[in-house]
Enzyme design. Structure first.
Site, PDB file in Angstrom:
ATOM      1  N   ASP A  78       0.814  -1.219   0.000  1.00 50.68           N
ATOM      2  CA  ASP A  78       0.000   0.000   0.000  1.00 50.68           C
ATOM      3  C   ASP A  78       0.848   1.271   0.000  1.00 50.68           C
ATOM      4  O   ASP A  78       0.351   2.350   0.320  1.00 50.68           O
ATOM      5  CB  ASP A  78      -0.974   0.010   1.183  1.00 50.68           C
ATOM      6  CG  ASP A  78      -2.177   0.921   0.947  1.00 50.68           C
ATOM      7  OD1 ASP A  78      -2.574   1.081  -0.221  1.00 50.68           O
ATOM      8  OD2 ASP A  78      -2.721   1.460   1.932  1.00 50.68           O
TER       9      ASP A  78
ATOM     10  N   ASP B 155      -4.136  -3.772  -5.400  1.00 50.25           N
ATOM     11  CA  ASP B 155      -3.518  -2.436  -5.522  1.00 50.25           C
ATOM     12  C   ASP B 155      -2.042  -2.463  -5.908  1.00 50.25           C
ATOM     13  O   ASP B 155      -1.459  -1.405  -6.158  1.00 50.25           O
ATOM     14  CB  ASP B 155      -3.655  -1.621  -4.233  1.00 50.25           C
ATOM     15  CG  ASP B 155      -5.083  -1.193  -3.944  1.00 50.25           C
ATOM     16  OD1 ASP B 155      -5.929  -1.326  -4.842  1.00 50.25           O
ATOM     17  OD2 ASP B 155      -5.352  -0.734  -2.821  1.00 50.25           O
TER      18      ASP B 155
ATOM     19  N   ASP C 151     -11.724   0.812   5.564  1.00 53.79           N
ATOM     20  CA  ASP C 151     -10.705   1.108   4.561  1.00 53.79           C
ATOM     21  C   ASP C 151      -9.507   1.823   5.175  1.00 53.79           C
ATOM     22  O   ASP C 151      -8.449   1.906   4.557  1.00 53.79           O
ATOM     23  CB  ASP C 151     -11.281   1.996   3.452  1.00 53.79           C
ATOM     24  CG  ASP C 151     -12.298   1.270   2.593  1.00 53.79           C
ATOM     25  OD1 ASP C 151     -12.124   0.071   2.346  1.00 53.79           O
ATOM     26  OD2 ASP C 151     -13.288   1.911   2.174  1.00 53.79           O
TER      27      ASP C 151
END
Length: 340
Positions: free
Chosen positions: A134, A174, A315
């Site tokens: 991330d 991601d 999230d």
């Protein structure tokens, strides 16, 4: 001096040599039979392997955060009802090194495989432990390269041990779509190559991160995916993971990517897109709803829709939410307000 050998007379081969030669021959035959049997078995498994489709039912994990919350909330409360309802929905299980480290992840997959047999279902996991995960944002963490290699190798061993169970692997959400922001696509492609090599096997369908229709233009996303050099080694891409885009837009995006990438397939996350997106807000937007159930839709490009992001998990620390991945009762209640 020993006696000279007479011309024309056969030498007697010592008995121990004959016995040893017979044993070697038998062993060779047994090995040959085993190898042929293994090849036939692998060929049968490969021919009988069936990719995910609209009829695919994935495991409902009994140790999900929703299930744990349902057991802890006050009985009859909206929070308990929402958690119990979500706990009963087939949903992808996320493997992270923080919750399922290298010495525990094998047992986790074995448990999921046992559930798959009991439920006549497919295991669906998201592998989420990439180095620099991330890019330091809300879900920052992951492993160093050597630990990641060991962790994914253990995952692969466990998946191959469950040879009678079909497996879906959403590999590092991601990781590719976020790479331009991190400046690390080459490094990430190397880590993903390690993971693919460690994890792939018969009846194991791997999907790489493909972002979503409102993130990268389709030509840009196709270039990112192509540059990894992995598209020939996986089933396809996972779209809309942890996002809220409309299913129809994701189908269109999947078809465009497939055209650009030579026919690659896709799965689409519909876990929280029932009310569509909230503009460009991706982090705990208000007013969202759960979407169509896993296995609801598919076509010649989209293998199926799945619940990938577990509804009710935050999230990140934004819009009133707790840390990323933590159970958030208020969100669970809101997401299920029209479904319970």
């Amino acid at each position: 001096m020993g006696r000279a050998h007479r011309p024309g007379r056969r030498r007697r081969i010592p008995r121990p040599v004959l016995v040893t030669g017979a044993v070697v021959l038998v062993v060779a035959l047994l090995i040959g039979i085993a190898v042929v049997g293994s090849l036939v078995t692998n060929l049968f498994q490969t021919l009988s392997a069936r990719p995910p489709a609209v009829d695919t039912r994935i495991v409902t994990p009994d140790e999900s955060k929703a299930a744990k919350a349902a057991a802890q909330e006050q009985s009859g409360s909206p929070e308990a009802d929402a958690a119990a309802w979500l706990a009963a929905q087939p949903t992808t299980y996320w493997l992270t090194p923080e919750i399922d480290p290298v010495d525990e992840v094998w047992d986790r997959i074995a448990h999921l495989a046992a559930e798959a047999r009991d439920q006549d279902a497919t295991v669906s996991i998201a592998v989420y432990g990439l180095p620099d995960r991330d890019c330091g944002n809300h879900s920052a963490g992951g492993l160093d390269p050597d630990a990641y290699r060991e962790w994914t190798a253990r995952i692969g061993d466990a998946l191959r041990n469950a040879s009678d169970v079909r497996k879906i692997v959403v590999l590092e959400p991601d990781s590719i779509a976020l790479a331009p922001s991190c400046g690390s696509l080459e490094d990430r492609a190397g880590y993903l190559r390690t993971a693919v090599d460690n994890i792939r096997g018969v009846d194991t369908w791997i999907y790489l991160d493909g972002g979503h229709s409102a993130w990268h233009p389709v030509t840009e996303m196709a270039d990112l995916l192509r540059s990894t050099g992995l598209m020939g080694d996986v089933r396809g891409v996972a779209l809309n993971v942890s996002n809220y885009q409309d299913t129809a837009n994701e189908f269109a995006y999947a078809h465009q990517l497939s055209d650009l990438l030579g026919g690659t397939h896709a799965i689409i996350d519909t876990s929280r897109n029932g009310a569509g997106p909230a503009g460009s807000e991706w982090c705990n937007p208000a007013g969202r709803l759960v979407g169509a159930a896993s296995g609801a839709y598919g076509d010649g490009v989209v293998d199926t829709t799945l619940w990938i992001k577990p509804p009710g998990e935050s999230d990140g620390e934004c819009n009133g939410g707790p840390v990323a991945g933590k159970w958030w009762p208020d969100a669970a209640v809101e997401l299920t307000r029209e479904s319970r």
